[in-house]
Write an enzyme that holds these catalytic residues in place. Sequence first.
Site, PDB file in Angstrom:
ATOM      1  N   CYS A   1     -10.110  -5.369   0.463  1.00 24.93           N
ATOM      2  CA  CYS A   1     -11.198  -4.403   0.375  1.00 24.93           C
ATOM      3  C   CYS A   1     -12.019  -4.655  -0.894  1.00 24.93           C
ATOM      4  CB  CYS A   1     -10.664  -2.975   0.413  1.00 24.93           C
ATOM      5  SG  CYS A   1     -10.048  -2.367  -1.166  1.00 24.93           S
TER       6      CYS A   1
ATOM      7  N   CYS B   1      -4.065   0.488  -2.657  1.00 26.35           N
ATOM      8  CA  CYS B   1      -3.883  -0.722  -1.860  1.00 26.35           C
ATOM      9  C   CYS B   1      -2.773  -1.596  -2.446  1.00 26.35           C
ATOM     10  CB  CYS B   1      -5.172  -1.539  -1.850  1.00 26.35           C
ATOM     11  SG  CYS B   1      -6.541  -0.782  -0.981  1.00 26.35           S
TER      12      CYS B   1
ATOM     13  N   GLU C   1      -2.875  -4.797  -3.128  1.00 25.75           N
ATOM     14  CA  GLU C   1      -3.341  -5.735  -4.153  1.00 25.75           C
ATOM     15  C   GLU C   1      -3.423  -5.061  -5.520  1.00 25.75           C
ATOM     16  OE1 GLU C   1      -4.671  -4.956  -1.262  1.00 25.75           O
ATOM     17  OE2 GLU C   1      -5.698  -6.637  -0.319  1.00 25.75           O
TER      18      GLU C   1
ATOM     19  N   ASN D   1       0.837  -1.192   0.000  1.00 29.82           N
ATOM     20  CA  ASN D   1       0.000   0.000   0.000  1.00 29.82           C
ATOM     21  C   ASN D   1       0.879   1.253   0.000  1.00 29.82           C
ATOM     22  OD1 ASN D   1       0.574  -0.918   2.669  1.00 29.82           O
ATOM     23  ND2 ASN D   1      -1.083   0.289   3.530  1.00 29.82           N
TER      24      ASN D   1
ATOM     25  N   CYS E   1     -10.462  -3.687  -4.310  1.00 29.34           N
ATOM     26  CA  CYS E   1      -9.449  -4.624  -4.820  1.00 29.34           C
ATOM     27  C   CYS E   1     -10.089  -5.912  -5.329  1.00 29.34           C
ATOM     28  CB  CYS E   1      -8.402  -4.911  -3.748  1.00 29.34           C
ATOM     29  SG  CYS E   1      -7.340  -3.480  -3.448  1.00 29.34           S
TER      30      CYS E   1
ATOM     31  N   GLU F   1       0.345   5.221   0.619  1.00 30.15           N
ATOM     32  CA  GLU F   1      -0.587   6.262   1.066  1.00 30.15           C
ATOM     33  C   GLU F   1      -0.125   7.632   0.594  1.00 30.15           C
ATOM     34  OE1 GLU F   1      -1.043   5.571   5.302  1.00 30.15           O
ATOM     35  OE2 GLU F   1      -2.285   3.803   4.908  1.00 30.15           O
ATOM     36  N   ASN F   2      -1.020   8.608   0.781  1.00 30.90           N
ATOM     37  CA  ASN F   2      -0.756   9.955   0.299  1.00 30.90           C
ATOM     38  C   ASN F   2      -1.366  10.953   1.273  1.00 30.90           C
ATOM     39  OD1 ASN F   2      -1.487  12.444  -1.586  1.00 30.90           O
ATOM     40  ND2 ASN F   2       0.117  11.263  -2.584  1.00 30.90           N
ATOM     41  N   ALA F   3      -0.741  12.124   1.382  1.00 26.48           N
ATOM     42  CA  ALA F   3      -1.272  13.172   2.254  1.00 26.48           C
ATOM     43  C   ALA F   3      -2.696  13.553   1.845  1.00 26.48           C
ATOM     44  CB  ALA F   3      -0.361  14.396   2.227  1.00 26.48           C
TER      45      ALA F   3
HETATM   46  N1  THU Z   1      -5.292  -1.543   2.324  1.00 26.78           N
HETATM   47  C1  THU Z   1      -4.717  -2.369   1.398  1.00 26.78           C
HETATM   48  O1  THU Z   1      -3.574  -2.159   0.973  1.00 26.78           O
HETATM   49  N2  THU Z   1      -5.453  -3.411   0.932  1.00 26.78           N
HETATM   50  C2  THU Z   1      -6.721  -3.707   1.332  1.00 26.78           C
HETATM   51  O2  THU Z   1      -7.334  -4.617   0.776  1.00 26.78           O
HETATM   52  C3  THU Z   1      -7.318  -2.974   2.442  1.00 26.78           C
HETATM   53  C4  THU Z   1      -6.633  -1.718   2.854  1.00 26.78           C
HETATM   54  C5  THU Z   1      -4.510  -0.407   2.827  1.00 26.78           C
HETATM   55  C6  THU Z   1      -5.031   0.942   2.414  1.00 26.78           C
HETATM   56  C7  THU Z   1      -4.501   1.836   3.516  1.00 26.78           C
HETATM   57  O3  THU Z   1      -3.194   2.246   3.177  1.00 26.78           O
HETATM   58  C8  THU Z   1      -4.421   0.924   4.724  1.00 26.78           C
HETATM   59  O4  THU Z   1      -4.511  -0.405   4.234  1.00 26.78           O
HETATM   60  C9  THU Z   1      -5.521   1.154   5.753  1.00 26.78           C
HETATM   61  O5  THU Z   1      -6.770   1.120   5.151  1.00 26.78           O
END
Ligand code: THU
Length: 129
Positions: A84, A53, A55, A42, A87, A44-46
């Site tokens: 999620c 994600c 996946e 994963n 994904c 993330e970004n500000a």
């Molecule tokens: N996240 C994933 O990488 N995959 C998922 O299937 C569920 C959530 C990440 C997104 C975010 O960076 C962190 O988990 C918390 O939601």
Amino acid sequence: MTPEELVEAAGDARTRAYCPYSNYAVGAALLAADGRLFLGCNVENASFGLTICAERSAAVAAVAAGATEFVGLAVVTADGASMCGACRQFLIEFGAKLPVYLALETGEYRTTTLAELLPGSFGPDDLVQ
Ligand code: THU
């Protein structure tokens, strides 16, 4: 490649997760039918909504390299959480039968499939006219 090896590769990818906001690291390893392995974490970004994600980052790397047939996906999280919905939909594009290994950082995992995770899905076959 065994499911255990796939889980190990996902755990390795997880160490590179960029998740300063959630501190919830996720790693994914997607095995292509031709034997190539694609890793994702994963990122993330500000601007939180831009987060991708693990996946989906593995899947986009695979498609960019020319792989669209997959035989296994491992996902590693701290709690063995499932994928999620976004994904699930993104990956089911490439086949509902895909085995999915949802793992803990200890290497313990449970096996499911995309079809089980996303029943009644909308996919490419629905667009055939
Ligand atoms: N996240 C994933 O990488 N995959 C998922 O299937 C569920 C959530 C990440 C997104 C975010 O960076 C962190 O988990 C918390 O939601």
